[in-house]
Design a protein around this motif. Structure first.
Motif, PDB file in Angstrom:
ATOM      1  N   ARG A  57      -9.135 -12.599   7.044  1.00 40.58           N
ATOM      2  CA  ARG A  57      -8.030 -11.654   7.243  1.00 40.58           C
ATOM      3  C   ARG A  57      -8.081 -11.073   8.654  1.00 40.58           C
ATOM      4  NH1 ARG A  57      -7.673  -5.498   6.055  1.00 40.58           N
ATOM      5  NH2 ARG A  57      -5.484  -5.134   6.443  1.00 40.58           N
ATOM      6  N   ASN A  61      -5.156 -11.520  11.484  1.00 35.75           N
ATOM      7  CA  ASN A  61      -4.483 -10.409  12.169  1.00 35.75           C
ATOM      8  C   ASN A  61      -4.587 -10.548  13.684  1.00 35.75           C
ATOM      9  OD1 ASN A  61      -3.729  -9.206   9.778  1.00 35.75           O
ATOM     10  ND2 ASN A  61      -5.484  -7.841   9.679  1.00 35.75           N
ATOM     11  N   THR A  64      -2.537 -13.549  14.919  1.00 40.91           N
ATOM     12  CA  THR A  64      -1.095 -13.264  14.862  1.00 40.91           C
ATOM     13  C   THR A  64      -0.678 -12.370  16.015  1.00 40.91           C
ATOM     14  OG1 THR A  64      -1.140 -13.456  12.441  1.00 40.91           O
ATOM     15  CG2 THR A  64       0.742 -12.322  13.414  1.00 40.91           C
ATOM     16  N   GLU A 287      -2.923  -6.863   0.671  1.00 38.61           N
ATOM     17  CA  GLU A 287      -2.603  -6.631   2.083  1.00 38.61           C
ATOM     18  C   GLU A 287      -2.116  -7.915   2.739  1.00 38.61           C
ATOM     19  OE1 GLU A 287      -2.011  -4.700   5.613  1.00 38.61           O
ATOM     20  OE2 GLU A 287      -2.386  -3.878   3.618  1.00 38.61           O
ATOM     21  N   TYR A 288      -2.764  -9.040   2.407  1.00 34.39           N
ATOM     22  CA  TYR A 288      -2.283 -10.333   2.917  1.00 34.39           C
ATOM     23  C   TYR A 288      -0.823 -10.535   2.529  1.00 34.39           C
ATOM     24  CZ  TYR A 288      -7.167 -11.803   3.542  1.00 34.39           C
ATOM     25  OH  TYR A 288      -8.459 -11.919   3.926  1.00 34.39           O
ATOM     26  N   GLN A 291       1.567  -8.380   4.502  1.00 33.23           N
ATOM     27  CA  GLN A 291       1.749  -8.891   5.867  1.00 33.23           C
ATOM     28  C   GLN A 291       2.668 -10.107   5.864  1.00 33.23           C
ATOM     29  OE1 GLN A 291      -2.105  -9.646   7.472  1.00 33.23           O
ATOM     30  NE2 GLN A 291      -2.523  -7.505   7.934  1.00 33.23           N
TER      31      GLN A 291
END
Length: 387
Positions: A57, A61, A64, A287-288, A291
């Motif tokens: 994760r 982040n 990205t 949370e994934y 997003q």
């Protein structure tokens, strides 16, 4: 389930990226993010799925944020592999496809090959959608050939042969197994010894060569014991039990089946899988999803905005064309009216001129006739008086 395949492919991808400068134009990987990806992979290989997901994760982040599509694809690949091991197969397929989406934005065919191979594993060995799985395997082979990674071609052909055997298409599967056997000495690193011997045993059993089949199965089991490939060894015991049952050696078949179940039960620590499913991990996974939904929402908005812009442009063009047609029509009408008015004016002038000529002609004729008539009248009157 081919857990070993996932481990092997995830391990190989590191070498693929390390040597990508030779095979093709490689991605410029951020060292810090690349290290995080490797930590995620290391924890995954140790079956520490919770930590693997946390690292992946963080890598996702960071990748990205700098729009590094190679690292995004690798992060999604590891996330998908974790879901696969947690038996969340639909989610695994979803994240493999997300990884493939970003991989296709790069020129790195190694990661594309890896992701297609993993999708092939999911469809063939988890979802039992063999046509889709084999289609993905063949795409993986195409990318492996493109970058001249013949070792990857060898591994993928093993999977294709196995998939064809699972659906009973032995003739087609044997074509791929023949390639595997012909290149085994060159590309086998010991990790595929068990599976290749097992596949040869399955095919020999199919063609009723029981002696060869028995030898292949025993060789596969012996290789599995030596190299501690427990997952492959469990598969070998299962297929061997099927073969022994087929030739009516039911006692030996039962023993092989017991060995299969004992190995399968000990492959993973159940407590680790339970800890990986605790509330903390669920929050991470949510949370994934948030997003991903955010990114997808932005894409939908961009798509809608682009669609609106296209509609506006099309309407503007249509209105412009209509106005142009109206202007052209108006100009033509004005020109026609001018021409018609000129023709009417000329006709009026001609008519007036003709009328004038007629009047002049009548006036002249009447004058010319009156003069001699006066003379005739006068003479007539004189003759009348004399008479």
């Amino acid at each position: 389930m081919p857990q070993k395949r996932i481990f092997l492919l995830l391990f190989l991808v590191l070498n693929c990226f390390a040597n990508s400068a030779i095979a093709q134009s490689h991605c410029n990987l951020d060292p810090k993010i690349d290290k995080t990806v490797k930590e995620a992979l290391l924890n995954f290989r140790e079956a520490n799925f919770e930590k693997s997901l946390i690292y992946s994760r963080a890598a996702l982040n960071a990748a990205t944020a700098i729009k590094d599509y190679c690292l995004i694809a690798r992060s999604y690949n590891i996330i998908a592999a974790n879901y696969n091991e947690l038996t969340e197969f639909d989610k695994a397929i979803f994240f493999y496809k997300k990884g493939l989406y970003y991989a296709n934005k790069t020129n790195n065919d190694s990661i594309k090959c890896l992701l297609y191979n993993n999708l092939g594993n999911m469809y063939c060995f988890e979802k039992k959608q063999f046509d889709e799985g084999i289609r993905n395997y063949k795409k993986a082979v195409a990318f492996a050939l493109k970058i001249n990674d013949l070792k990857e071609v060898y591994f993928t052909n093993i999977n294709i042969a196995w998939a064809y055997f699972d659906i009973g298409n032995f003739n087609q599967g044997h074509l791929f197994l023949k390639y595997v056997n012909s290149t085994k000495l060159k590309y086998n690193d010991g990790s595929t010894e068990v599976i290749v011997d097992m596949l040869n045993g399955i095919y020999s059993s199919h063609i009723k060569d029981d002696k060869a089949a028995n030898a292949y199965f025993l060789s596969a089991i012996e290789a599995g014991k030596k190299c501690q490939e427990k997952s492959d060894l469990a598969h070998a015991y299962l297929e061997y039990s099927h073969f022994l049952n087929k030739i009516n050696k039911h006692k030996e078949a039962y023993g092989a089946l017991v060995n299969h179940y004992n190995l399968s039960d000990n492959l993973y620590d159940v407590k680790k899988l339970k800890r990986a499913s605790q509330a903390g991990l669920s929050l991470e996974l949510d949370e994934y999803k948030r997003q991903i939904d955010k990114v997808e929402g932005e894409k939908v908005e961009q798509s809608q905005s682009l669609r609106k812009s296209k509609i506006i442009v099309i309407l503007f063009i249509l209105i412009s064309l209509i106005l142009l047609i109206l202007i052209v029509t108006l100009v033509k009408n004005i020109r026609y009216k001018k021409k018609h008015n000129l023709e009417l004016l000329k006709a009026k002038e001609i008519a007036e001129e003709a009328s004038l000529l007629k009047t002049q002609f009548i006036s002249t004729i009447s004058h010319e006739l009156r003069t001699p008539l006066y003379g005739v009248v006068g003479i007539t009157n004189m003759l009348a008086r004399r008479a």
